[in-house]
Scaffold this motif. Structure first.
Motif, PDB file in Angstrom:
ATOM      1  N   ASP A  10      68.824  40.726  34.279  1.00 20.67           N
ATOM      2  CA  ASP A  10      68.397  39.346  34.453  1.00 20.67           C
ATOM      3  C   ASP A  10      67.432  39.267  35.639  1.00 20.67           C
ATOM      4  N   LEU A  11      66.895  38.079  35.864  1.00 23.17           N
ATOM      5  CA  LEU A  11      65.936  37.900  36.944  1.00 23.17           C
ATOM      6  C   LEU A  11      66.352  36.708  37.796  1.00 23.17           C
ATOM      7  N   ALA A  12      66.275  36.876  39.106  1.00 25.74           N
ATOM      8  CA  ALA A  12      66.592  35.797  40.041  1.00 25.74           C
ATOM      9  C   ALA A  12      65.358  35.473  40.866  1.00 25.74           C
ATOM     10  N   ARG A  13      65.185  34.186  41.133  1.00 24.65           N
ATOM     11  CA  ARG A  13      64.096  33.744  42.011  1.00 24.65           C
ATOM     12  C   ARG A  13      64.681  32.928  43.154  1.00 24.65           C
ATOM     13  N   LEU A  14      64.419  33.360  44.374  1.00 29.79           N
ATOM     14  CA  LEU A  14      64.735  32.546  45.546  1.00 29.79           C
ATOM     15  C   LEU A  14      63.513  31.664  45.771  1.00 29.79           C
ATOM     16  N   VAL A  15      63.715  30.355  45.620  1.00 26.14           N
ATOM     17  CA  VAL A  15      62.603  29.410  45.557  1.00 26.14           C
ATOM     18  C   VAL A  15      62.534  28.587  46.833  1.00 26.14           C
ATOM     19  N   ASP A  16      61.329  28.429  47.347  1.00 29.10           N
ATOM     20  CA  ASP A  16      61.099  27.623  48.534  1.00 29.10           C
ATOM     21  C   ASP A  16      60.860  26.176  48.118  1.00 29.10           C
ATOM     22  N   TYR A  17      61.721  25.274  48.594  1.00 32.18           N
ATOM     23  CA  TYR A  17      61.539  23.851  48.329  1.00 32.18           C
ATOM     24  C   TYR A  17      60.814  23.140  49.471  1.00 32.18           C
ATOM     25  N   GLY A  18      60.465  23.855  50.514  1.00 32.27           N
ATOM     26  CA  GLY A  18      59.755  23.237  51.615  1.00 32.27           C
ATOM     27  C   GLY A  18      60.665  22.407  52.499  1.00 32.27           C
ATOM     28  N   PRO A  19      60.107  21.749  53.497  1.00 30.79           N
ATOM     29  CA  PRO A  19      60.930  20.954  54.428  1.00 30.79           C
ATOM     30  C   PRO A  19      61.353  19.634  53.818  1.00 30.79           C
ATOM     31  N   SER A  20      62.555  19.194  54.175  1.00 29.67           N
ATOM     32  CA  SER A  20      63.039  17.878  53.766  1.00 29.67           C
ATOM     33  C   SER A  20      62.439  16.818  54.692  1.00 29.67           C
ATOM     34  N   LYS A  21      62.676  15.564  54.352  1.00 27.77           N
ATOM     35  CA  LYS A  21      62.141  14.479  55.168  1.00 27.77           C
ATOM     36  C   LYS A  21      62.725  14.485  56.574  1.00 27.77           C
ATOM     37  N   ASP A  22      63.959  15.026  56.710  1.00 28.94           N
ATOM     38  CA  ASP A  22      64.570  15.064  58.033  1.00 28.94           C
ATOM     39  C   ASP A  22      64.344  16.397  58.741  1.00 28.94           C
ATOM     40  N   GLY A  23      63.430  17.223  58.194  1.00 29.66           N
ATOM     41  CA  GLY A  23      63.020  18.430  58.898  1.00 29.66           C
ATOM     42  C   GLY A  23      63.787  19.685  58.555  1.00 29.66           C
ATOM     43  N   ARG A  24      64.736  19.619  57.606  1.00 28.39           N
ATOM     44  CA  ARG A  24      65.465  20.825  57.219  1.00 28.39           C
ATOM     45  C   ARG A  24      64.618  21.697  56.294  1.00 28.39           C
ATOM     46  N   ASN A  25      64.807  23.009  56.388  1.00 24.03           N
ATOM     47  CA  ASN A  25      64.223  23.915  55.408  1.00 24.03           C
ATOM     48  C   ASN A  25      65.107  23.920  54.169  1.00 24.03           C
ATOM     49  N   GLN A  26      64.488  23.847  52.985  1.00 19.93           N
ATOM     50  CA  GLN A  26      65.245  23.789  51.740  1.00 19.93           C
ATOM     51  C   GLN A  26      64.886  24.985  50.851  1.00 19.93           C
ATOM     52  N   ALA A  27      65.890  25.545  50.195  1.00 14.48           N
ATOM     53  CA  ALA A  27      65.682  26.663  49.287  1.00 14.48           C
ATOM     54  C   ALA A  27      66.699  26.570  48.156  1.00 14.48           C
ATOM     55  N   ALA A  28      66.430  27.280  47.075  1.00 12.92           N
ATOM     56  CA  ALA A  28      67.344  27.303  45.931  1.00 12.92           C
ATOM     57  C   ALA A  28      67.254  28.664  45.260  1.00 12.92           C
ATOM     58  N   LEU A  29      68.279  28.964  44.472  1.00 10.69           N
ATOM     59  CA  LEU A  29      68.330  30.209  43.721  1.00 10.69           C
ATOM     60  C   LEU A  29      68.327  29.876  42.241  1.00 10.69           C
ATOM     61  N   TRP A  30      67.315  30.376  41.523  1.00  8.67           N
ATOM     62  CA  TRP A  30      67.217  30.199  40.078  1.00  8.67           C
ATOM     63  C   TRP A  30      67.511  31.531  39.402  1.00  8.67           C
ATOM     64  N   VAL A  31      68.213  31.494  38.276  1.00  7.28           N
ATOM     65  CA  VAL A  31      68.513  32.717  37.520  1.00  7.28           C
ATOM     66  C   VAL A  31      68.045  32.563  36.080  1.00  7.28           C
ATOM     67  N   TYR A  32      67.301  33.564  35.621  1.00  6.22           N
ATOM     68  CA  TYR A  32      66.880  33.674  34.230  1.00  6.22           C
ATOM     69  C   TYR A  32      67.713  34.791  33.602  1.00  6.22           C
TER      70      TYR A  32
END
Length: 625
Positions: free
Chosen positions: A270-292
């Motif tokens: 399978d394939l996994a992508r660690l995805v950058d969601y960029g900064p939130s409005k309150d300045g947090r760094n956001q990320a997610a893990l997608w799996v195909y």
């Protein structure tokens, strides 16, 4: 059959405008709706009231972003598949943060764009301007199970009100998960007209998350329904398995990095992508893990989001290096992230190691830290990481090629460090090789792991760049470091470009047993200069693994005379995607940002034909809408 909310036509009765689908509530008192009590101020704040066609249709929705509402396609057309992307055909307004419609609370926004989902009754509706002061709903990343409890909310009809003033909610149970939908039954109520598009919420870890969107219902007990109808069942469109699509519409994915492994233990990679969601409005760094997950045909199923950083957490994508391996030896690949924390107040480089442990088909456990540099200084920027079973115990370990920089006499100094898996984490890193009196330039080293000589232990290969020769040729070499009982043998050169020119800077390497002979090979996605007519030109080369190192490279594919393949936006990975015992290659391709602000991504596979090379690449997924 269930009655679809949006098929109701508008009409006036007793001065009330009919709504398309109604609210859920419980029969507890005459003033209460069918599916439950009227919500208190602040409850279900992300639930949205939609007015379509200036009173022709009424629906509900959920705020999933400051400027986006998730609702049902059947709110906008009798057949959800007939909804087209673009501005809604009828003027549509969204009221957000107004639990009591008789007040002036909350905010009202025009809906300016619709993005429908082709495979289910879902649509994303863009607001003319962001909503402030209302927290968007958290999205589920896993499917509810049979028997799970859901709260369904909406602004539709109640037991005895045609157009209630307040949002209502009620308790439901999940009967079945059927592909793109959930079958649910009201414990004491039903989904009524006006509720179409409203949220089905699940409580997980003490917090509500959006699991489904109301689509169709029997409407038993709803105002205006057949008095003989008693069924309280409804169908909800699932949200968890299209979380990635919702995020993509929101334009959150900025960048990604990939890793491959058999995450669900079915024998296919399978394939996994660690995805950058960029900064939130309150300045947090956001990320997610997608799996195909592999579909067994050389392609992949639709990706699903299996993890995303929480509302209070901060995960810096730029500080992450991703790697995959079966760290606990359970037959399912896990994910590891070497993470940079930066410098401490006393000047030390601080780094940590996190793992996402696979739960098979259910996704991954939340990440946990299994090592940190502590009082020592570990420079993340000076680390290149790969995974492999270096000691032959059935669990994947980690190797890091580490850069110490230049010595006082001008030599480049590098070392190899290993983190040995102990099944529940990793032992502290230990140095198993260093360049010593020689000079090894970390900056011109590309690292790969695999059993290149077929002895059952994972080895290391390094594609090394020497720069340009005096006559202008690019000079490169391949070094091989075999595994021994306590680390690795001294690296030795097994190939060099010689009179040919090989551009190290134009090479992206992946490792796998491409010909199925039991020895790991090395593939290089190679970028050439543009052609005279402006096309991008790319090729795939393979170094076959052998007992003593590697055979000379051979070209197995190149982009055609009429095609343009941009090497710069291609990220290759390797795995046996079709489960035939031969490693294939995938390429995640970045098409850039479109006029609508969304980032286009495609996934291509290059399927191995064994000793005969590879089939031409084919696109197996893209996120175009």
């Amino acid at each position: 059959m269930f009655g679809r909310a949006s098929r109701s036509r508008s009409l006036l009765a007793a001065g009330f405008l009919s709504t398309v689908v109604g609210a859920t509530a419980l029969t507890v008192a005459p003033a209460h709706a069918v599916v439950g009590d009227a919500a208190k101020d602040g409850e279900f704040a992300a639930t949205v009231k939609l007015d379509i066609g200036e009173g022709k249709r009424g629906c509900s929705g959920t705020l999933v972003d400051e400027q986006w509402v998730l609702t049902a396609g059947s709110c906008f057309a009798d057949d959800p598949q007939a909804v087209t992307a673009g501005a809604p055909q009828l003027k549509t307004t969204a009221t957000v943060g107004r639990a009591d419609l008789a007040t002036e609370a909350g905010q009202v926004r025009d809906v300016v764009e619709l993005i429908p989902r082709a495979d289910r009754d879902l649509v994303m509706a863009k607001l003319a301007a962001p909503v402030t002061g209302v927290a968007p709903a958290k999205l589920a990343t896993s499917a509810p199970g049979k028997g799970d409890a859901l709260s369904i909310a909406g602004y539709g009809r109640t037991k005895d009100e045609w157009v209630p003033d307040r949002v209502h909610s009620g308790a439901f149970g999940v009967d079945a998960v059927k592909g793109a939908t959930l079958d649910v039954t009201g414990k004491q109520g039903a989904v009524c007209k006006g509720d179409t598009g409203g949220p089905a919420l699940r409580t997980k870890d003490g917090r509500q998350e959006l699991a489904g969107v109301s689509s169709t219902s029997w409407q038993g007990g709803c105002f205006g329904s057949d008095d003989s109808e008693t069924r309280k069942g409804a169908v909800e469109s699932r949200v968890d398995d299209v979380n990635h699509w919702i995020q993509q519409v929101r334009s959150l994915p900025k960048r990604s990095m990939t890793a491959t492994g058999d995450f669900d233990g079915d024998g296919k990679t399978d394939l996994a992508r660690l995805v950058d969601y960029g900064p939130s409005k309150d300045g947090r760094n956001q990320a997610a893990l997608w799996v195909y997950t592999a579909d067994g045909k050389g392609g992949f199923n639709e990706p699903r989001t299996v993890w995303e950083s929480g509302a209070k957490d901060s995960w810096n994508w730029e500080a992450s290096k991703l790697v995959a391996g079966d760290f606990n030896g359970d037959g399912k690949a896990d994910l590891g992230v070497l993470y940079r924390y930066g410098k401490t107040s006393d000047g030390r480089n601080e780094t940590g190691l996190w793992t996402f442990t696979s739960e098979g088909a259910d996704g991954f456990e939340a990440p946990r830290k299994v090592w940190e540099s502590g009082k020592d200084s570990w420079n993340w920027d000076a680390s290149k990481i790969v995974a492999g079973d270096f000691n032959g115990d059935g669990k994947s370990d980690l190797a890091v090629l580490y850069n110490y920089g230049k010595t006082s006499d001008g030599r480049n100094e590098s070392a190899l460090m290993t983190f040995t898996s102990n099944g529940d984490g990793f032992d502290a890193p230990r140095k198993v090789w260093e360049s010593g009196k020689g000079s090894w330039n970390w900056n011109t080293s590309k690292l790969a792991a695999g059993d290149f000589n077929g002895d059952g232990k994972t080895d290391l290969a390094v594609l090394y760049g020497y720069g340009k020769t005096a006559d202008g040729r690019n000079e490169s070499a391949l070094w091989f470091t075999a595994n021994n009982s306590n680390g690795f043998n001294e690296p030795r050169k097994v190939w060099e470009s010689g009179k040919d020119s090989w551009n190290w800077d134009a090479s992206k390497i992946v490792a796998g047993d491409f010909n199925g002979d039991g020895k790991t090979d090395l593939a290089v996605l190679y970028g050439y200069d543009k052609t005279s007519d402006g096309r991008n030109r790319t090729a795939l080369w393979v170094f076959d693994g052998s007992k003593n190192g590697f055979d000379a490279p051979r070209k197995v594919w190149e982009s055609g005379a009429k095609d343009s393949w941009n090497w710069n936006v291609s990220e290759p990975a390797a795995g046996d995607f079709d489960g035939d015992g031969k490693t294939d290659i995938s390429v995640t391709y970045d098409y850039g940002q479109g006029a609508d602000g969304r980032v286009g991504t495609g996934l291509w596979t290059v399927t191995s034909k064994g000793a005969d090379g590879f089939e031409a690449p084919r696109k197996v997924w893209n996120n175009s809408l």
